[in-house]
Motif scaffolding. Sequence first.
Motif, PDB file in Angstrom:
ATOM      1  N   UNK A  81      -1.137  34.610 -15.827  1.00  0.00           N
ATOM      2  CA  UNK A  81      -0.617  33.272 -16.066  1.00  0.00           C
ATOM      3  C   UNK A  81      -0.420  33.031 -17.556  1.00  0.00           C
ATOM      4  N   UNK A  82       0.598  32.249 -17.882  1.00  0.00           N
ATOM      5  CA  UNK A  82       0.850  31.881 -19.272  1.00  0.00           C
ATOM      6  C   UNK A  82       0.145  30.592 -19.646  1.00  0.00           C
ATOM      7  N   UNK A  83      -0.222  29.785 -18.653  1.00  0.00           N
ATOM      8  CA  UNK A  83      -0.878  28.514 -18.915  1.00  0.00           C
ATOM      9  C   UNK A  83      -1.920  28.245 -17.828  1.00  0.00           C
ATOM     10  N   UNK A  84      -2.942  27.492 -18.201  1.00  0.00           N
ATOM     11  CA  UNK A  84      -4.026  27.167 -17.280  1.00  0.00           C
ATOM     12  C   UNK A  84      -4.133  25.664 -17.107  1.00  0.00           C
ATOM     13  N   UNK A  85      -4.435  25.235 -15.884  1.00  0.00           N
ATOM     14  CA  UNK A  85      -4.690  23.809 -15.674  1.00  0.00           C
ATOM     15  C   UNK A  85      -6.161  23.528 -16.002  1.00  0.00           C
ATOM     16  N   UNK A  86      -6.595  22.276 -15.841  1.00  0.00           N
ATOM     17  CA  UNK A  86      -7.961  21.885 -16.202  1.00  0.00           C
ATOM     18  C   UNK A  86      -9.011  22.764 -15.531  1.00  0.00           C
ATOM     19  N   UNK A 108      -8.759  25.739 -14.102  1.00  0.00           N
ATOM     20  CA  UNK A 108      -8.707  27.136 -14.528  1.00  0.00           C
ATOM     21  C   UNK A 108      -9.243  27.307 -15.951  1.00  0.00           C
ATOM     22  N   UNK A 109      -8.928  26.354 -16.825  1.00  0.00           N
ATOM     23  CA  UNK A 109      -9.429  26.404 -18.201  1.00  0.00           C
ATOM     24  C   UNK A 109     -10.951  26.303 -18.210  1.00  0.00           C
ATOM     25  N   UNK A 110     -11.496  25.368 -17.453  1.00  0.00           N
ATOM     26  CA  UNK A 110     -12.950  25.207 -17.381  1.00  0.00           C
ATOM     27  C   UNK A 110     -13.600  26.475 -16.833  1.00  0.00           C
ATOM     28  N   UNK A 111     -13.024  27.049 -15.800  1.00  0.00           N
ATOM     29  CA  UNK A 111     -13.565  28.283 -15.232  1.00  0.00           C
ATOM     30  C   UNK A 111     -13.487  29.435 -16.232  1.00  0.00           C
ATOM     31  N   UNK A 112     -12.379  29.502 -16.992  1.00  0.00           N
ATOM     32  CA  UNK A 112     -12.183  30.595 -17.938  1.00  0.00           C
ATOM     33  C   UNK A 112     -13.237  30.605 -19.035  1.00  0.00           C
ATOM     34  N   UNK A 113     -13.689  29.422 -19.444  1.00  0.00           N
ATOM     35  CA  UNK A 113     -14.704  29.377 -20.505  1.00  0.00           C
ATOM     36  C   UNK A 113     -16.082  29.012 -19.948  1.00  0.00           C
ATOM     37  N   UNK A 114     -16.218  29.086 -18.638  1.00  0.00           N
ATOM     38  CA  UNK A 114     -17.498  28.912 -17.928  1.00  0.00           C
ATOM     39  C   UNK A 114     -18.189  27.586 -18.216  1.00  0.00           C
ATOM     40  N   UNK A 115     -17.437  26.491 -18.065  1.00  0.00           N
ATOM     41  CA  UNK A 115     -18.013  25.157 -18.204  1.00  0.00           C
ATOM     42  C   UNK A 115     -17.541  24.306 -17.037  1.00  0.00           C
ATOM     43  N   UNK A 116     -18.177  23.152 -16.855  1.00  0.00           N
ATOM     44  CA  UNK A 116     -17.774  22.252 -15.776  1.00  0.00           C
ATOM     45  C   UNK A 116     -16.576  21.415 -16.215  1.00  0.00           C
ATOM     46  N   UNK A 117     -15.910  20.817 -15.237  1.00  0.00           N
ATOM     47  CA  UNK A 117     -14.785  19.931 -15.552  1.00  0.00           C
ATOM     48  C   UNK A 117     -15.257  18.739 -16.385  1.00  0.00           C
ATOM     49  N   UNK A 118     -16.417  18.232 -16.068  1.00  0.00           N
ATOM     50  CA  UNK A 118     -16.963  17.089 -16.810  1.00  0.00           C
ATOM     51  C   UNK A 118     -17.184  17.454 -18.285  1.00  0.00           C
ATOM     52  N   UNK A 119     -17.718  18.645 -18.527  1.00  0.00           N
ATOM     53  CA  UNK A 119     -17.929  19.106 -19.897  1.00  0.00           C
ATOM     54  C   UNK A 119     -16.592  19.301 -20.602  1.00  0.00           C
ATOM     55  N   UNK A 120     -15.619  19.877 -19.904  1.00  0.00           N
ATOM     56  CA  UNK A 120     -14.288  20.061 -20.489  1.00  0.00           C
ATOM     57  C   UNK A 120     -13.675  18.713 -20.847  1.00  0.00           C
ATOM     58  N   UNK A 127      -4.047  19.461 -24.279  1.00  0.00           N
ATOM     59  CA  UNK A 127      -3.151  20.137 -23.333  1.00  0.00           C
ATOM     60  C   UNK A 127      -1.698  19.930 -23.733  1.00  0.00           C
ATOM     61  N   UNK A 128      -0.868  20.842 -23.284  1.00  0.00           N
ATOM     62  CA  UNK A 128       0.565  20.709 -23.491  1.00  0.00           C
ATOM     63  C   UNK A 128       1.099  19.752 -22.445  1.00  0.00           C
ATOM     64  N   UNK A 129       1.859  18.786 -22.876  1.00  0.00           N
ATOM     65  CA  UNK A 129       2.402  17.821 -21.909  1.00  0.00           C
ATOM     66  C   UNK A 129       3.909  17.986 -21.766  1.00  0.00           C
ATOM     67  N   UNK A 130       4.393  19.203 -22.003  1.00  0.00           N
ATOM     68  CA  UNK A 130       5.824  19.472 -21.893  1.00  0.00           C
ATOM     69  C   UNK A 130       6.255  19.688 -20.448  1.00  0.00           C
ATOM     70  N   UNK A 184       2.589  18.504 -15.385  1.00  0.00           N
ATOM     71  CA  UNK A 184       1.154  18.736 -15.237  1.00  0.00           C
ATOM     72  C   UNK A 184       0.592  19.157 -16.595  1.00  0.00           C
ATOM     73  N   UNK A 185      -0.549  18.607 -16.995  1.00  0.00           N
ATOM     74  CA  UNK A 185      -1.160  19.001 -18.258  1.00  0.00           C
ATOM     75  C   UNK A 185      -1.731  20.406 -18.124  1.00  0.00           C
ATOM     76  N   UNK A 186      -1.301  21.307 -19.002  1.00  0.00           N
ATOM     77  CA  UNK A 186      -1.759  22.690 -18.986  1.00  0.00           C
ATOM     78  C   UNK A 186      -2.047  23.141 -20.416  1.00  0.00           C
ATOM     79  N   UNK A 187      -2.822  24.210 -20.540  1.00  0.00           N
ATOM     80  CA  UNK A 187      -3.112  24.822 -21.824  1.00  0.00           C
ATOM     81  C   UNK A 187      -2.507  26.218 -21.816  1.00  0.00           C
ATOM     82  N   UNK A 188      -1.603  26.509 -22.740  1.00  0.00           N
ATOM     83  CA  UNK A 188      -1.093  27.880 -22.836  1.00  0.00           C
ATOM     84  C   UNK A 188      -2.234  28.836 -23.196  1.00  0.00           C
TER      85      UNK A 188
END
Length: 78
Positions: free
Chosen positions: A5-10, A12-24, A36-39, A42-46
Amino acid sequence: MNNNKLALDRQEFANAISISLRTLDQMIKDGKVPPPSSKVPKHVWPVAVIENWLLEEYNLTDETTKAEKKRGRKRLAI
């Protein structure tokens, strides 16, 4: 999870850095992670933005990641 993937949603991003959604969400609010990129609707992080952020956060250089890559380690396991 798809590693190409080129971008991660909330989630996936939280899972990738091993934190909870609340912490993110708190880290986003505090400005500790890149916004996040708002282009897209859906808000995603490249992934490139996440990798650059991690390199800066842990004071790593491109030479460090190149050396690890030569030894067969991935820069960011997403």
